[in-house]
Scaffold this motif. Structure first.
Motif, PDB file in Angstrom:
ATOM      1  N   CYS A 190      26.918  -1.082  41.330  1.00 24.57           N
ATOM      2  CA  CYS A 190      27.273  -0.754  42.708  1.00 24.57           C
ATOM      3  C   CYS A 190      28.480  -1.582  43.161  1.00 24.57           C
ATOM      4  O   CYS A 190      28.540  -2.778  42.915  1.00 24.57           O
ATOM      5  CB  CYS A 190      26.070  -1.019  43.608  1.00 24.57           C
ATOM      6  SG  CYS A 190      26.423  -0.857  45.351  1.00 24.57           S
ATOM      7  N   ILE A 229      29.233  -2.333  46.121  1.00 23.65           N
ATOM      8  CA  ILE A 229      28.938  -3.099  47.323  1.00 23.65           C
ATOM      9  C   ILE A 229      28.102  -4.332  47.001  1.00 23.65           C
ATOM     10  O   ILE A 229      28.478  -5.456  47.309  1.00 23.65           O
ATOM     11  CB  ILE A 229      28.194  -2.233  48.362  1.00 23.65           C
ATOM     12  CG1 ILE A 229      29.003  -0.973  48.693  1.00 23.65           C
ATOM     13  CG2 ILE A 229      27.915  -3.042  49.632  1.00 23.65           C
ATOM     14  CD1 ILE A 229      30.316  -1.211  49.393  1.00 23.65           C
ATOM     15  N   CYS A 230      26.959  -4.129  46.375  1.00 25.91           N
ATOM     16  CA  CYS A 230      26.054  -5.255  46.136  1.00 25.91           C
ATOM     17  C   CYS A 230      26.169  -5.808  44.710  1.00 25.91           C
ATOM     18  O   CYS A 230      25.538  -6.805  44.378  1.00 25.91           O
ATOM     19  CB  CYS A 230      24.614  -4.847  46.424  1.00 25.91           C
ATOM     20  SG  CYS A 230      23.991  -3.553  45.344  1.00 25.91           S
ATOM     21  N   CYS A 287      25.146   2.352  45.444  1.00 27.18           N
ATOM     22  CA  CYS A 287      23.734   2.624  45.205  1.00 27.18           C
ATOM     23  C   CYS A 287      23.079   3.184  46.472  1.00 27.18           C
ATOM     24  O   CYS A 287      23.613   3.069  47.578  1.00 27.18           O
ATOM     25  CB  CYS A 287      23.018   1.369  44.711  1.00 27.18           C
ATOM     26  SG  CYS A 287      22.729   0.120  45.960  1.00 27.18           S
ATOM     27  N   CYS A 292      22.535   0.722  49.399  1.00 26.05           N
ATOM     28  CA  CYS A 292      23.745   0.393  50.148  1.00 26.05           C
ATOM     29  C   CYS A 292      24.233   1.579  50.960  1.00 26.05           C
ATOM     30  O   CYS A 292      24.698   1.425  52.086  1.00 26.05           O
ATOM     31  CB  CYS A 292      24.850  -0.075  49.206  1.00 26.05           C
ATOM     32  SG  CYS A 292      24.519  -1.713  48.520  1.00 26.05           S
TER      33      CYS A 292
HETATM   34 ZN   LIG Z   1      24.364  -1.500  46.236  1.00 23.03          ZN
END
Ligand SMILES: [Zn+2]
Length: 58
Positions: free
Chosen positions: A6, A8-9, A25, A28
Motif C-alpha cells: 500500500c 499509504i500505510c 489498501c 486506507c
Molecule cells: Zn494501506
C-alpha cells in the motif's frame, strides 16, 4: 492472493484499489473516504498522491 504494498500505510495487503499506479489498501481507502478534508491524515494522503500526480491530473 496477490500481496501488494500500500502506498499509504506501506503494508502489504491483498485487497485494495489502484489510484493511477499507486496501490491503496481497503483500510486506507475507507479511511480516506471517511476522513475530513481538514484532517491531518487526509493531508498526508494528498501529499502522497502528489508524488504520483506528476503526469496525471485528478
Ligand atoms: Zn494501506
Amino acid at each position: 492472493m496477490n500481496l501488494k504494498k500500500c502506498g499509504i500505510c506501506d503494508e502489504e495487503k491483498d485487497n485494495g484499489i489502484f489510484i493511477y499506479h499507486m496501490y491503496i489498501c481497503e483500510a486506507c481507502e475507507k479511511k480516506i473516504v471517511t476522513t475530513d478534508v481538514d484532517n491531518k491524515e487526509y493531508q498526508l494522503f494528498v501529499e502522497k498522491l502528489k508524488g504520483i500526480n506528476q503526469t496525471y491530473t485528478i
